[in-house]
Design an enzyme around this catalytic site. Structure first.
Site, mmCIF file in Angstrom:
data_model
loop_
_atom_site.group_PDB
_atom_site.id
_atom_site.type_symbol
_atom_site.label_atom_id
_atom_site.label_comp_id
_atom_site.label_asym_id
_atom_site.label_seq_id
_atom_site.Cartn_x
_atom_site.Cartn_y
_atom_site.Cartn_z
ATOM 1 N N HIS A 1 51.558 -61.668 10.231
ATOM 2 C CA HIS A 1 52.939 -61.296 10.523
ATOM 3 C C HIS A 1 53.835 -62.521 10.345
ATOM 4 C CE1 HIS A 1 51.392 -62.536 14.618
ATOM 5 N NE2 HIS A 1 52.480 -63.287 14.512
HETATM 6 P P1 TYD Z 1 48.597 -59.851 17.990
HETATM 7 O O1 TYD Z 1 49.952 -60.356 17.653
HETATM 8 O O2 TYD Z 1 48.122 -58.596 17.300
HETATM 9 O O3 TYD Z 1 47.572 -61.075 17.827
HETATM 10 P P2 TYD Z 1 46.371 -61.340 16.805
HETATM 11 O O4 TYD Z 1 46.817 -60.988 15.420
HETATM 12 O O5 TYD Z 1 46.097 -62.818 16.947
HETATM 13 O O6 TYD Z 1 45.203 -60.521 17.290
HETATM 14 O O7 TYD Z 1 48.535 -59.648 19.547
HETATM 15 C C1 TYD Z 1 47.442 -59.012 20.184
HETATM 16 C C2 TYD Z 1 47.980 -58.220 21.372
HETATM 17 O O8 TYD Z 1 48.499 -59.081 22.386
HETATM 18 C C3 TYD Z 1 49.099 -57.277 20.978
HETATM 19 O O9 TYD Z 1 48.905 -56.084 21.727
HETATM 20 C C4 TYD Z 1 50.344 -57.978 21.463
HETATM 21 C C5 TYD Z 1 49.858 -58.760 22.655
HETATM 22 N N1 TYD Z 1 50.580 -60.022 22.934
HETATM 23 C C6 TYD Z 1 51.276 -60.172 24.121
HETATM 24 O O10 TYD Z 1 51.333 -59.258 24.959
HETATM 25 N N2 TYD Z 1 51.878 -61.375 24.391
HETATM 26 C C7 TYD Z 1 51.827 -62.403 23.515
HETATM 27 O O11 TYD Z 1 52.392 -63.483 23.798
HETATM 28 C C8 TYD Z 1 51.128 -62.225 22.258
HETATM 29 C C9 TYD Z 1 51.073 -63.341 21.241
HETATM 30 C C10 TYD Z 1 50.514 -61.024 22.025
#
Ligand code: TYD
Length: 132
Positions: free
Chosen positions: A50
């Site tokens: 993203h």
């Molecule tokens: P995501 O952005 O999909 O991370 P990755 O690609 O590293 O797996 O985030 C995973 C989940 O965590 C998603 O449901 C959003 C949540 N999240 C939060 O609640 N707070 C945060 O600060 C972050 C970065 C993610």
């Protein structure tokens, strides 16, 4: 403009061991609102995928190593983060993906904003269109 922006942190310490201090608006170039960390990533997984409209972040690999792909819509660059004395400054409107996590890798992320899903661009075609 180079995509890879590395901040070198000073290693403090003595014969007892080492310490690195991260300070908002000093060696971390923004006010801090959030810190999160990524760990336990299974082999073969790509995380991130993203860009952000406004968020600024600094990524530090506290343990192990991982690779970050950076893409500003014109250029792509891979950065291997291997040391806890260097931070990768991730600016807004840079598509990023994290992969090739070593076993036990812990990636800590310092951010200037609270979590806000509306700041995410999760579709690559939409990101490319916004870059034009
Ligand atoms: P995501 O952005 O999909 O991370 P990755 O690609 O590293 O797996 O985030 C995973 C989940 O965590 C998603 O449901 C959003 C949540 N999240 C939060 O609640 N707070 C945060 O600060 C972050 C970065 C993610």
């Amino acid at each position: 403009m180079a995509l890879k922006k590395i901040i070198q942190f000073k290693e403090l310490g003595d014969d007892q061991g080492w310490l690195v201090a991260l300070e908002a608006e000093r060696n971390v170039p923004f006010p801090l609102r959030r810190v999160y960390y990524i760990y336990g990533t299974r082999p073969g997984v790509h995380r991130g995928r993203h860009a952000h409209h406004k968020l600024r972040q600094v990524l530090v690999c506290l343990n192990g190593a991982c690779t970050i792909l950076l893409d500003d819509g014109r250029e792509r660059e891979e950065v291997r983060l291997t040391g806890n004395t260097e931070g990768l400054l991730l600016e807004p409107m840079v598509w990023h993906e994290m992969y090739d996590f070593s076993p036990g890798c812990v990636l800590i992320v310092l951010a200037d904003g609270w979590y806000d899903e509306s700041d995410y661009i999760r579709d690559y075609a939409a990101f490319k269109a916004l870059c034009r």
